[in-house]
Design an enzyme around this catalytic site. Structure first.
Site, short mmCIF file in Angstrom:
data_model
loop_
_atom_site.label_atom_id
_atom_site.label_comp_id
_atom_site.label_asym_id
_atom_site.label_seq_id
_atom_site.Cartn_x
_atom_site.Cartn_y
_atom_site.Cartn_z
N CYS A 105 -13.80 -19.16 10.35
CA CYS A 105 -12.91 -20.02 11.14
C CYS A 105 -13.16 -19.86 12.65
CB CYS A 105 -11.47 -19.73 10.75
SG CYS A 105 -10.32 -21.06 11.07
N HIS A 106 -12.16 -19.41 13.42
CA HIS A 106 -12.35 -19.17 14.85
C HIS A 106 -12.89 -17.77 15.14
CE1 HIS A 106 -9.59 -22.63 15.08
NE2 HIS A 106 -9.83 -22.74 16.37
#
Lengths: 174, 174
Positions: A105-106
């Site tokens: 994800c991030h």
């Protein structure tokens, strides 16, 4: 008998709920010794949705040599880790010593600042795609991308593929 | 008499409280027509701390040619704008037409994805310094950096210098 793999999962305020908890429980199910690592041991960090996770260890007490793999979850937590030299140092040392570094994800924001992405194939959440490309990586839109000791995924629903790839890599190294 | 400057300030969930509200009120005090622009007109967006801000206009109803300046605040809101082609298009068109584009804190994430930073001098919140450098910018640690029509600042306490530089640029163009 091979030693039990030691898996560290980063935690911090604003972590993505499932991206910490699914790997934490899944790797324990697998029989790996799995623990959360935060800025401060014993402190409880709230997820994006307020779900609490206590840090089992402080980043100060973790050495790359003692870990088999480091998991970097998403949410907005990576924006905090990347500001802290202790997290940058652990990622860089893990990476350079060939240990599994896995990020979803991030999470790859921390990889951008740890300067380990140049020339690597990765995936990530789509909003940070430009950041990983600008950091020198080649972006692939896949549920999991494995490039050497680097394992990356995009979103919470990629977690089964993400964990499967990590488990495979850890077992092959045992 | 010169026309009243039209100032748009982006808003979205998880915006940095002061980085929306201080410019909004300050530019109104200055006599500029100042309004918030969100993904949806009339919708109320919560700041990082839960402070509400209603979007005066939808991004669909805003044209670069009608604006004197676009303000891109920080918080984690920029991570959402950069996923939305409508915001990328507005930033790029404003920038290419020489209109003032001003961004503070994490706001430059949107500039990274709008591909306007190459060769520019900028500042930003320190956690995203690597992202703006990787996007081709030169980073300066200053309360405000002005490079042509691009105005950038670092943190909420830079807001007085940020707004002063924007007001100066808008008045010079009148």
């Amino acid at each position: 008998m091979a030693a039990v793999p030691q898996i560290g999962i980063l935690v911090e305020f604003n972590y993505e709920d499932l991206e910490v908890w699914y790997p934490l429980l899944r790797f324990r199910e697998e029989g790996f010794h799995t623990f959360s690592i935060g800025p401060e041991a014993g402190k409880v960090y709230q997820s994006k949705k307020g779900y609490p996770c206590k840090a089992d260890k402080s980043i100060d007490d973790v050495k790359a040599e003692d870990l088999s793999a480091l998991i970097i979850p998403g949410g907005f937590a990576p924006d905090y880790w990347r500001r802290d030299q202790r997290f940058l140092d652990l990622v860089k040392t893990m990476f350079d010593s060939g240990k599994t570094v896995a990020s979803i994800c991030h999470g790859p924001w921390l990889l951008c600042s740890a300067k380990v992405l140049n020339g690597k194939r990765v995936t990530c959440f789509h909003s940070i795609k430009d950041d990983v490309i600008n950091a020198g990586a080649t972006y692939e839109d896949a549920s999991v991308v494995v490039d050497g000791n680097l394992v990356t995924s995009r979103i919470p629903t990629d977690l089964p593929d993400f964990c499967k790839a990590i488990i495979k890599q850890i077992k092959e190294k045992q």
